[in-house]
Design a protein around this motif. Structure first.
Motif, PDB file in Angstrom:
ATOM      1  N   PRO A 234       0.816  -1.220   0.000  1.00 50.03           N
ATOM      2  CA  PRO A 234       0.000   0.000   0.000  1.00 50.03           C
ATOM      3  C   PRO A 234       0.845   1.263   0.000  1.00 50.03           C
ATOM      4  O   PRO A 234       1.679   1.465   0.890  1.00 50.03           O
ATOM      5  N   GLY A 235       0.660   2.088  -1.009  1.00 46.08           N
ATOM      6  CA  GLY A 235       1.420   3.325  -1.128  1.00 46.08           C
ATOM      7  C   GLY A 235       2.727   3.179  -1.865  1.00 46.08           C
ATOM      8  O   GLY A 235       3.380   4.180  -2.174  1.00 46.08           O
ATOM      9  N   GLY A 236       3.130   1.965  -2.180  1.00 40.36           N
ATOM     10  CA  GLY A 236       4.397   1.737  -2.872  1.00 40.36           C
ATOM     11  C   GLY A 236       4.248   1.829  -4.379  1.00 40.36           C
ATOM     12  O   GLY A 236       3.157   1.721  -4.927  1.00 40.36           O
ATOM     13  N   SER A 237       5.390   2.007  -5.039  1.00 36.94           N
ATOM     14  CA  SER A 237       5.378   2.088  -6.502  1.00 36.94           C
ATOM     15  C   SER A 237       6.715   1.587  -7.028  1.00 36.94           C
ATOM     16  O   SER A 237       7.760   2.167  -6.729  1.00 36.94           O
ATOM     17  N   GLY A 238       6.679   0.508  -7.796  1.00 28.94           N
ATOM     18  CA  GLY A 238       7.918  -0.006  -8.354  1.00 28.94           C
ATOM     19  C   GLY A 238       7.945  -1.515  -8.412  1.00 28.94           C
ATOM     20  O   GLY A 238       6.967  -2.202  -8.120  1.00 28.94           O
ATOM     21  N   SER A 239       9.113  -2.057  -8.770  1.00 33.38           N
ATOM     22  CA  SER A 239       9.240  -3.495  -9.048  1.00 33.38           C
ATOM     23  C   SER A 239       9.784  -4.303  -7.874  1.00 33.38           C
ATOM     24  O   SER A 239       9.944  -5.515  -7.995  1.00 33.38           O
ATOM     25  N   HIS A 240      10.093  -3.655  -6.754  1.00 34.36           N
ATOM     26  CA  HIS A 240      10.598  -4.422  -5.608  1.00 34.36           C
ATOM     27  C   HIS A 240       9.560  -5.440  -5.145  1.00 34.36           C
ATOM     28  O   HIS A 240       8.358  -5.138  -5.096  1.00 34.36           O
ATOM     29  N   ARG A 241      10.037  -6.645  -4.776  1.00 32.22           N
ATOM     30  CA  ARG A 241       9.178  -7.668  -4.185  1.00 32.22           C
ATOM     31  C   ARG A 241       9.937  -8.290  -3.007  1.00 32.22           C
ATOM     32  O   ARG A 241      11.109  -8.624  -3.125  1.00 32.22           O
ATOM     33  N   TRP A 242       9.238  -8.445  -1.902  1.00 36.03           N
ATOM     34  CA  TRP A 242       9.900  -8.858  -0.667  1.00 36.03           C
ATOM     35  C   TRP A 242      10.530 -10.245  -0.775  1.00 36.03           C
ATOM     36  O   TRP A 242      11.530 -10.536  -0.115  1.00 36.03           O
ATOM     37  N   ASP A 243       9.965 -11.115  -1.623  1.00 33.48           N
ATOM     38  CA  ASP A 243      10.464 -12.486  -1.734  1.00 33.48           C
ATOM     39  C   ASP A 243      11.278 -12.728  -3.005  1.00 33.48           C
ATOM     40  O   ASP A 243      11.505 -13.871  -3.393  1.00 33.48           O
ATOM     41  N   ASP A 244      11.757 -11.654  -3.652  1.00 38.58           N
ATOM     42  CA  ASP A 244      12.565 -11.781  -4.864  1.00 38.58           C
ATOM     43  C   ASP A 244      13.773 -10.842  -4.742  1.00 38.58           C
ATOM     44  O   ASP A 244      13.680  -9.660  -5.052  1.00 38.58           O
ATOM     45  N   GLU A 245      14.892 -11.387  -4.302  1.00 39.26           N
ATOM     46  CA  GLU A 245      16.073 -10.560  -4.034  1.00 39.26           C
ATOM     47  C   GLU A 245      16.648  -9.934  -5.298  1.00 39.26           C
ATOM     48  O   GLU A 245      17.374  -8.936  -5.224  1.00 39.26           O
ATOM     49  N   SER A 246      16.322 -10.465  -6.447  1.00 43.09           N
ATOM     50  CA  SER A 246      16.836  -9.885  -7.697  1.00 43.09           C
ATOM     51  C   SER A 246      16.233  -8.508  -7.964  1.00 43.09           C
ATOM     52  O   SER A 246      16.759  -7.748  -8.783  1.00 43.09           O
ATOM     53  N   THR A 247      15.144  -8.171  -7.287  1.00 36.85           N
ATOM     54  CA  THR A 247      14.502  -6.861  -7.494  1.00 36.85           C
ATOM     55  C   THR A 247      15.007  -5.815  -6.504  1.00 36.85           C
ATOM     56  O   THR A 247      14.627  -4.644  -6.595  1.00 36.85           O
ATOM     57  N   TRP A 248      15.838  -6.192  -5.549  1.00 36.79           N
ATOM     58  CA  TRP A 248      16.284  -5.286  -4.493  1.00 36.79           C
ATOM     59  C   TRP A 248      17.410  -4.384  -4.983  1.00 36.79           C
ATOM     60  O   TRP A 248      18.053  -4.655  -6.001  1.00 36.79           O
ATOM     61  N   GLU A 249      17.655  -3.295  -4.242  1.00 34.63           N
ATOM     62  CA  GLU A 249      18.668  -2.308  -4.617  1.00 34.63           C
ATOM     63  C   GLU A 249      19.568  -1.983  -3.426  1.00 34.63           C
ATOM     64  O   GLU A 249      19.197  -2.182  -2.268  1.00 34.63           O
TER      65      GLU A 249
END
Length: 623
Positions: A234-249
């Protein structure tokens, strides 16, 4: 707060001392207290003097330091834990392979010292920034060969720690493509690592005769999950996913690192997600909005986290406390979920009155003197001091020193803080929090069930000033009575802490007076000349001088070097000069590598050389 139950506190305090000699008796009930005239009606407030304040320390127990070793020491320890680097920090890493190899046929056997070093697990990391050997920057070309004085004697390859890595570390040194026994299967997937190869060659200017130089890699550490960049949050925007480390920065935000540590770091093994670091909580077991609030506050205040922790012996909960400490926060257990508390101004959401309290409420009458501090020496990791933990400038509050009657000093360590001003802010918060009243317990009616730790409420009882309370813990009884543990919260401390300016310690070392006076006029003078030369005579009258610099020039021209001599010299001949010209001679002393001012001797007129039978041109014409 100064009037907070002042009369009642004096009465109960006196009763407590009469009963025990040290503090409020554990068996002193509200009925006993009211019989001594406290004046609070209907089983409302029970004032304690000492025991509950000890509990405050237990609720906010400081994290212990990093237990896995020093991140700046280059070492090999088979029992060491896996390093976990956060933010931008420098580390020497952990040696996992050390072998000898033959690389240059003209050199001695086993002339290569090969070292594989893990800098951080749970990759990929954000990147490599720079590298130093013995505090000297070293760069490498595309082939991995060092540029500059280490060319052909130092080689390096690096990997970020992708999962899986596509290939093993490899860099060619001479005729050797790999360390002995190192194969394409040694990929170290998930590990940020380096292959560092050092050549021994006694014919080279630098050949590591004193051993392996101390290395230090400046890196951007592990990547993190940011709910603000997750469109499914809620309120977020983007491709990050908590269970997919390849999307982290990559980030330096302490609350994003704390949230990521709660989630844990995982790899896929045989199709299954396996935790390798962190707590390993599911997202619904974490109160994510608390970490988002902390992340926003940390961004606004410029709070960053940086440093290395280890998979052992550091405990997972202590690592979480260390990370949050860098952002003026602490972890919370709320039921079966994990939350966090950040030091920031908060608005009171509601007011507790006597009618809301069920049973006995307890609150310490004041913070005991033994728990109060008024001065802190913060210890933090300083980039200016080779990334070592050093003491920063003292943080003290003069008004508290005066109130306490003396200076009460503690040295507190913030191992994941790398900025002096940030360490000073945290130190001021620790001073202020040590002086808050509490904790106290407040059993309340069911209508208070929706409030949680981290919220602020106002306590408004008869004959008291309003007291702002910060909720720390919550327990729900079977009859829906909710009992909060809380302490006082002083609004003014936040502005004071954020305004605190930090100062790093001075560099260690001896300060020399580098001023070197020029030689005095009597010390050097022309004693002779002719034949295209000048003869200087004199002596050094400066006990610090380690050499004498001689120069000459034609009057008004540029200075020309005439040699550097030991300080024992008493005569200097400058030959090969032009006859008939006018010269000046310069004399300078050098000490500790620093040249001093110049004494100018002259001008000196060199005579024209006369030969029998005429001038030199006449003689040459006759010949």
């Amino acid at each position: 707060m100064g009037k907070f139950l002042r009369a009642a506190a004096m009465i109960v305090g006196a009763v407590a001392l009469a009963f025990t000699g040290i503090g409020l008796a554990a068996g002193l009930t509200l009925a006993t207290a009211t019989s001594f005239g406290i004046g609070v009606s209907a089983s409302t407030l029970f004032l304690a003097s000492g025991a509950l304040s000890i509990g405050a320390g237990l609720l906010t127990k400081r994290p212990s330091g990093v237990g896995g070793g020093s991140q700046t020491q280059f070492s090999a320890d088979p029992n060491a834990g896996v390093p976990y680097a956060m933010g931008r920090t420098a580390t020497a890493g952990q040696i996992v392979v050390r072998r000898a190899a033959d690389g240059f046929g003209s050199n001695a056997k086993n002339d290569l010292n090969d070292l594989v070093t893990v800098l951080s697990g749970c990759g990929p990391i954000g990147g490599f920034v720079s590298f130093t050997a013995e505090k000297e920057p070293v760069t490498f070309d595309a082939s991995g060969n060092a540029i500059g004085k280490y060319h052909d004697i130092m080689f390096q390859d690096r990997q970020l720690g992708a999962t899986p890595e596509t290939s093993a570390l490899q860099v060619t040194a001479g005729s050797s493509a790999n360390p002995t026994g190192w194969t394409a299967s040694h990929k170290l997937s998930g590990m940020a690592a380096t292959l560092w190869r050092l050549r021994y060659d006694s014919k080279k200017e630098v050949f590591f005769q004193s051993g392996v130089p101390q290395p230090l890699w400046l890196i951007d550490g592990v990547r993190c999950y940011d709910p603000r960049k997750d469109s499914t949050f809620p309120g977020g925007s983007g491709s990050h996913r908590w269970d997919d480390e390849s999307t982290w920065e990559w980030t330096e935000n302490p609350y994003l690192h704390a949230l990521t540590w709660c989630i844990g770091r995982h790899v896929i093994v045989a199709g299954k997600r396996k935790r390798i670091a962190g707590l390993g909580a599911l997202l619904d077991q974490i109160i994510v909005p608390m970490f988002v609030e902390g992340a926003n506050i940390a961004d606004a205040n410029g709070w960053k986290v940086g440093g290395v922790v280890y998979s052992r012996p550091d405990t997972k909960w202590n690592v979480l406390k260390l990370i949050l400490q860098a952002g003026a926060g602490q972890p919370l257990r709320i039921g079966a979920r994990i939350g966090c508390l950040v030091n920031t101004p908060r608005v009171s959401l509601a007011t507790i009155t006597a009618a809301d309290i069920v049973g006995d409420a307890q609150l310490a009458r004041a913070a005991p003197l033994r728990s109060k501090i008024n001065t802190v020496i913060p210890r933090y990791r300083s980039p200016a001091h080779e990334w070592e933990i050093v003491p920063g400038g003292e943080v003290s509050v003069s008004a508290y020193i005066e109130a306490d009657g003396d200076r009460r000093t503690k040295e507190l360590e913030y191992p994941l803080v790398q900025n002096a001003a940030q360490a000073a802010t945290l130190a001021r918060y620790d001073i202020e929090d040590s002086r808050e009243i509490g904790p106290g317990t407040f059993p309340l009616k069911p209508k208070w069930l929706n409030y949680a730790p981290g919220d602020c409420l106002t306590l408004d009882l008869p004959d008291t000033d309003n007291v702002k309370l910060l909720l720390l813990q919550r327990a729900i009884e079977t009859d829906s009575i909710v009992t909060f543990t809380a302490r006082s919260e002083t609004d003014a401390k936040h502005a004071a802490a954020l305004a605190q300016a930090g100062s790093p310690p001075p560099d260690a070392g001896i300060v020399y007076d580098t001023t070197i006076d020029p030689p005095g006029v009597p010390e050097w003078a022309v004693s002779g000349g002719g034949g295209g030369r000048i003869v200087l005579s004199g002596g050094v009258d400066n006990g610090l001088a380690d050499s004498v610099i001689f120069e000459y020039r034609e009057a008004g021209g540029d200075w020309v070097a005439a040699g550097i001599e030991p300080p024992t010299i008493t005569e200097k001949v400058i030959a090969g000069l032009a006859a008939g010209a006018t010269y000046e001679v310069g004399v300078r002393y050098r000490a500790r590598g620093q040249a001093g001012g110049r004494l100018v001797v002259g001008p000196v007129d060199l005579p024209v050389l006369e030969l029998d039978g005429g001038t030199p041109s006449d003689v040459l014409a006759r010949e």
